[in-house]
Design a protein around this motif. Structure first.
Motif, PDB file in Angstrom:
ATOM      1  N   PHE A   1     102.868  36.185  56.078  1.00 44.84           N
ATOM      2  CA  PHE A   1     102.497  37.319  55.578  1.00 44.84           C
ATOM      3  C   PHE A   1     103.149  37.992  54.277  1.00 44.84           C
ATOM      4  O   PHE A   1     104.349  37.657  54.224  1.00 44.84           O
ATOM      5  CB  PHE A   1     102.114  38.541  56.609  1.00 44.84           C
ATOM      6  N   GLN A   2     102.363  38.842  53.496  1.00 40.72           N
ATOM      7  CA  GLN A   2     103.300  39.343  52.552  1.00 40.72           C
ATOM      8  C   GLN A   2     104.437  40.093  52.907  1.00 40.72           C
ATOM      9  O   GLN A   2     105.468  40.081  52.196  1.00 40.72           O
ATOM     10  CB  GLN A   2     102.194  40.221  51.847  1.00 40.72           C
ATOM     11  N   GLU A   3     104.095  41.053  53.688  1.00 38.48           N
ATOM     12  CA  GLU A   3     105.000  42.103  54.044  1.00 38.48           C
ATOM     13  C   GLU A   3     105.813  41.672  55.329  1.00 38.48           C
ATOM     14  O   GLU A   3     106.303  42.075  56.269  1.00 38.48           O
ATOM     15  CB  GLU A   3     104.800  43.411  54.361  1.00 38.48           C
TER      16      GLU A   3
ATOM     17  N   SER B   1      93.024  37.202  49.649  1.00 39.21           N
ATOM     18  CA  SER B   1      93.331  37.697  50.885  1.00 39.21           C
ATOM     19  C   SER B   1      92.098  37.446  51.861  1.00 39.21           C
ATOM     20  O   SER B   1      92.271  36.770  53.015  1.00 39.21           O
ATOM     21  CB  SER B   1      93.725  39.151  50.919  1.00 39.21           C
TER      22      SER B   1
ATOM     23  N   ARG C   1      92.002  35.184  55.128  1.00 36.57           N
ATOM     24  CA  ARG C   1      91.473  35.600  56.687  1.00 36.57           C
ATOM     25  C   ARG C   1      90.529  35.290  57.074  1.00 36.57           C
ATOM     26  O   ARG C   1      90.259  35.184  58.286  1.00 36.57           O
ATOM     27  CB  ARG C   1      91.906  37.080  56.322  1.00 36.57           C
TER      28      ARG C   1
ATOM     29  N   SER D   1      99.933  45.293  60.591  1.00 33.54           N
ATOM     30  CA  SER D   1     100.248  43.890  59.988  1.00 33.54           C
ATOM     31  C   SER D   1     101.000  42.935  61.017  1.00 33.54           C
ATOM     32  O   SER D   1     100.822  42.096  61.206  1.00 33.54           O
ATOM     33  CB  SER D   1     100.813  44.095  58.655  1.00 33.54           C
ATOM     34  N   GLN D   2     101.746  43.825  61.714  1.00 32.36           N
ATOM     35  CA  GLN D   2     102.484  43.045  62.887  1.00 32.36           C
ATOM     36  C   GLN D   2     101.709  42.743  64.023  1.00 32.36           C
ATOM     37  O   GLN D   2     101.897  41.853  64.630  1.00 32.36           O
ATOM     38  CB  GLN D   2     103.619  44.234  63.335  1.00 32.36           C
TER      39      GLN D   2
ATOM     40  N   GLU E   1      98.439  42.029  63.563  1.00 33.30           N
ATOM     41  CA  GLU E   1      97.557  40.978  63.083  1.00 33.30           C
ATOM     42  C   GLU E   1      98.260  39.656  62.990  1.00 33.30           C
ATOM     43  O   GLU E   1      97.884  38.464  63.332  1.00 33.30           O
ATOM     44  CB  GLU E   1      97.283  41.455  61.459  1.00 33.30           C
ATOM     45  N   ALA E   2      99.553  39.682  62.784  1.00 40.56           N
ATOM     46  CA  ALA E   2     100.382  38.379  62.916  1.00 40.56           C
ATOM     47  C   ALA E   2     100.485  37.825  64.282  1.00 40.56           C
ATOM     48  O   ALA E   2     100.268  36.725  64.323  1.00 40.56           O
ATOM     49  CB  ALA E   2     102.004  38.989  62.149  1.00 40.56           C
TER      50      ALA E   2
ATOM     51  N   ASP F   1      99.839  34.031  52.800  1.00 43.53           N
ATOM     52  CA  ASP F   1      99.279  35.305  52.205  1.00 43.53           C
ATOM     53  C   ASP F   1     100.516  36.132  51.134  1.00 43.53           C
ATOM     54  O   ASP F   1     101.146  36.593  51.716  1.00 43.53           O
ATOM     55  CB  ASP F   1      98.820  36.418  53.002  1.00 43.53           C
TER      56      ASP F   1
ATOM     57  N   ALA G   1     105.366  40.836  58.440  1.00 44.38           N
ATOM     58  CA  ALA G   1     104.685  41.196  59.501  1.00 44.38           C
ATOM     59  C   ALA G   1     105.438  40.743  60.683  1.00 44.38           C
ATOM     60  O   ALA G   1     104.677  39.908  61.573  1.00 44.38           O
ATOM     61  CB  ALA G   1     103.442  40.721  59.344  1.00 44.38           C
TER      62      ALA G   1
ATOM     63  N   ASP H   1     102.128  49.740  63.278  1.00 46.09           N
ATOM     64  CA  ASP H   1     101.714  48.927  61.975  1.00 46.09           C
ATOM     65  C   ASP H   1     100.798  47.964  62.393  1.00 46.09           C
ATOM     66  O   ASP H   1     100.904  47.051  63.100  1.00 46.09           O
ATOM     67  CB  ASP H   1     103.078  48.382  61.461  1.00 46.09           C
TER      68      ASP H   1
END
Lengths: 272, 271, 266
Positions: free
Chosen positions: A85-87, A42, A46, B175-176, B178-179, A170, A89, B173
């Protein structure tokens, strides 16, 4: 064309996440990045678009060194690097369309994006991408109404909306069931082939990596310990990456998964 | 929990002797503090008044009924003013509080060492001072009337909305966000696309919640001259017109209930 | 390739109804215009006031703690003692009322009486309650103490009742099954589940009571509010600034300490 030279990342806590990683990626090549958790997969991904700042080393995308860019130049460079992304995002409370259009943010002014007045070509392109990933008619749904597989498709459309020169992926399947995982990876490799797009897919499932990538890079404790075609990934190589394990048993169960999926799709075809 | 060996076998107590002693000392200190506070506070109390209180209460109570219902038409305009004070004050407070919340949130503040402490101080200062005190100050500055009330409500709302909103921003969150960063968006676009959609429901819920509280608070601002129905209350109290006081209190009660109902309804629609 | 639409509009998210949506939007705008028009600002008075406002800001930046220190310290002592005693008495009264207002353990008649007391206490502002208690008990901190204790019931008993209604009933069943009396049930099955919550809420209420004690002085119920009122009436901006800074400092301190205590309790 992406070239990574001698990339090292040391976290402030002193943990060495990456140690002298070098490889280069020609146009259109899909690389599976494998390794145990904590190996730095990861972090490596990144470091390429500098969501994590590398400590030393160079990352060249089409002969531009990303590691030396200032903020505005880095933003311009990031526009051409799609990330999945993994989740997923996705911005959960925005619609599917807004999520796809957010891939164009680097190209439009703040006010245009705030008023949701994206150029017509961007909108038409977003609709085409939604068709391509199999989500026609879902543009107005909110992202949190979708299933996991559908969300990841939106994530792919968002990355492709950037018209990227490189895809960073990712753990795209970590939150998906085996069947959906295959569908998502198949979609990814297809769009990469269509566009001649190089991609780094960071994945912990060895069998999926072998099946869907043209090249495998194995990381262990922040160092590259394997780099070659999937067919060269024998038990010895796997042991170098992961340590001792019963590799043939794992392959067998994965093969059964694939077979079951094939059988099911035949049955579905028979019904239709 | 403790088990002790005694000559007659093991003995179980809920606490160790040390723990029991500490707990007992803590209670003793609390009781002593309360008793001391009581003595200091009641030094100047005239007990005759206190003993007389039940009779006074009965007296006031008997004067308050029956309520003078024909006074009601005179209250519509002050009630309208009260609602306007609350609504305009909330709107102004929310508009000012939003940028302050972004400055105060750890993940969005442009400067952790200068702007964040300033924003946090503004929030604490606004929260510590009741709207009635703000109104007191403002009546003395801009003169009596609705404007003082609106500004007082706005100043008090900044802290409340600012605090809850910056906590909501800090809980977004990552990750949102970051995206959105990874697409090459500018920092303003990251706020607008990555963070704002995540906090928008909280933003509306907090605003409506504060509006509901502000309706309550604006009913008394008139006591210090800042307009609204409190002005009528003050006048009625000054002239000892108790039947009018009853009508005003009943009207305030009804208004508060209605605003609470609206606020609950709107919050449910948002979430 | 170009048969895809080039326009897209975000569908409405909150008000989805096609008719009500514009009606409500126009209604809100119309209300705001109407409300703003009632403000009737006397700009000359505001212009005059700006100067005084600036002096308040100056007083806030250069507070004068000394020249009125006797009044300030007296008001402060009244406020603090009032806060402590009213919170303690308020908690003591809230516990029976809170238990009585919990639908899952209290019998119906008790429930309605307790809920009625809580509703009265909650729906009236502290200042209004204070006006009545000042009329009953005379001027001074005693009226303030009664006001805050009464207001504490409305806050604490309601939240306590809600906490009790949310407890795990299986534990209550278990103690009841072992033959416990009603008091034993409360002591063994209810109390352990709600105590941390009660302590947290009590600390929060202590903080609120201090803040309110600064307000009810305005209507004669003693405390720092009376001092502040006097300072503002006399246009002593630097003393008023000092009082406000003290209030802010105490509230900050209380919040900081209660945060620690809450962490320690859990």
């Amino acid at each position: 064309m992406l070239t990574v030279e001698n990339l090292t990342k040391t976290y402030r806590s002193g943990d060495k996440a990456l140690h002298g990683v070098s490889f280069s990626l020609p146009k259109g090549q899909v690389v599976g990045l494998i390794g145990p958790s904590g190996a730095g997969k990861s972090t490596l991904i990144r470091c390429v678009n500098r969501l994590v700042e590398p400590t030393s080393g160079r990352v060249l995308l089409n002969d531009i060194d990303l590691t030396t860019l200032n903020r505005p130049a880095l933003r311009r460079a990031r526009r051409r690097i799609g990330m999945i992304f993994q989740e997923y995002a996705l911005v959960e409370r925005l619609t599917v369309m807004e999520n796809v259009l957010s891939g164009r943010l680097g190209y439009v002014s703040f006010w245009r994006s705030w008023m949701r007045r994206f150029p017509g070509t961007d909108i038409a392109n977003a609709f085409r991408l939604l068709d391509r990933v199999g989500l026609e008619g879902r543009a107005d749904s909110r992202a949190d109404e979708l299933s996991g597989g559908q969300r990841q498709r939106v994530g792919i459309a968002r990355a492709l909306a950037q018209e990227p020169e490189l895809l960073l992926v990712d753990e795209p399947t970590a939150s998906l069931d085996p069947k959906t995982s295959r569908q998502i990876l198949r979609l990814l490799t297809e769009v990469c082939a269509e566009r001649g797009l190089p991609a780094i897919i960071n994945i912990h499932d060895v069998v999926l990596a072998q099946q869907f990538s043209q090249r495998i890079i194995g990381l262990r404790a922040g160092e590259v310990v394997f780099d070659g075609p999937p067919s060269d990934l024998d038990n010895a190589a796997l042991t170098r990456i992961y340590g001792e394990e019963d590799w043939s048993a794992m392959r067998k169960s994965a093969a059964e998964d694939a077979e079951a999926e094939l059988e099911q799709s035949h049955r579905m075809a028979g019904l239709a | 929990m403790a088990v002790r060996q005694t000559p007659s076998g093991p003995d179980w107590r809920a606490r160790t002797p040390r723990g029991a002693l500490l707990l007992w000392l803590g209670w003793l200190a609390a009781v002593a503090l309360t008793a001391w506070c009581w003595f200091v506070m009641t030094e100047t109390t005239i007990w005759a008044f206190v003993y007389d209180a039940p009779r006074q209460a009965a007296d006031i109570g008997s004067r308050m009924v029956p309520p003078r219902l024909d006074y009601l038409p005179e209250l519509w305009r002050p009630l309208w003013d009260t609602i306007n004070i609350a609504t305009l004050g909330t709107a102004a407070g929310v508009v000012i509080a939003t940028p302050i919340a972004f400055l105060a949130a750890r993940n969005t503040t442009p400067s952790l060492l200068v702007l964040r402490p300033i924003a946090l101080f503004i929030i604490v200062a606004s929260r510590s001072i009741n709207s009635l005190i703000w109104a007191l100050l403002l009546v003395s500055i801009v003169g009596p009337g609705l404007l003082a009330g609106v500004i007082a409500i706005a100043l008090r709302s900044i802290g409340f909305v600012g605090k809850l909103l910056y906590e909501a921003i800090e809980e977004t969150d990552v990750s949102q966000v970051e995206a959105i960063e990874a697409t090459g968006a500018s920092s303003r676009q990251v706020l607008a696309f990555g963070i704002w959609p995540q906090v928008a429901p909280a933003f509306w819920a907090i605003s409506v919640f504060r509006w509901d509280i502000n309706i309550r608070e604006s009913t008394v601002l008139g006591l210090v001259g800042a307009g609204g129905i409190g002005l009528q209350l003050q006048n009625s109290l000054n002239t000892l017109a108790w039947p009018q006081v009853t009508v005003i209190l009943l009207l305030i009660l009804a208004t508060v209930l209605v605003s609470e109902w609206i606020s609950a309804k709107v919050r449910r629609a948002i979430i | 390739m170009s048969d895809y639409p080039t326009h897209w509009r975000r569908p409405p998210q909150i008000l989805k109804h096609p008719v009500w949506r514009p009606i409500i939007q126009i209604g809100i705008v119309a209300y705001l215009i109407l409300a703003l028009s009632t403000l009737e600002v006397d700009w000359l008075r505001v212009w005059d006031g700006l100067d005084r406002g600036w002096r308040f800001v100056e007083g806030f930046l250069t507070p004068d703690f000394t020249s009125r220190w006797r009044d300030i310290s007296e008001g402060l002592v009244e406020s603090l003692t009032m806060t402590v005693t009213s919170t303690v008495v308020g908690i003591a009264l809230s516990i029976p009322f809170g238990v009585g207002a919990a639908g899952n353990i209290a019998p119906a008649p008790v429930y309605f009486v307790c809920r009625a007391v809580i509703a009265v206490s909650r729906s009236l502002q502290e200042v209004i309650i204070a006006i009545f208690f000042v009329a009953m008990f005379g001027f001074g901190p005693f009226a303030g103490f009664v006001t805050l204790a009464f207001a504490t019931i409305g806050f604490l008993a309601k939240l306590l009742a809600e906490a009790i209604e949310e407890i795990d009933m299986a534990q209550v069943e278990a103690v009841r099954a072992s033959g416990g009396s009603w008091l034993q049930v409360v002591n063994y099955a209810v109390e352990p589940q709600v105590t941390p919550r009660l302590i947290g809420l009590s600390l929060y209420r202590l903080d609120i009571n201090f803040r309110e004690s600064a307000v009810i002085g305005i209507v004669g119920a003693g405390g720092i509010g009376a001092t502040l009122n006097t300072a503002i009436d006399r246009y002593e901006h630097d003393s008023a600034g000092a009082i406000l800074l003290i209030i802010i400092a105490i509230v900050m301190l209380a919040e900081y300490l209660s945060g620690h205590v809450r962490k320690w309790v859990q």
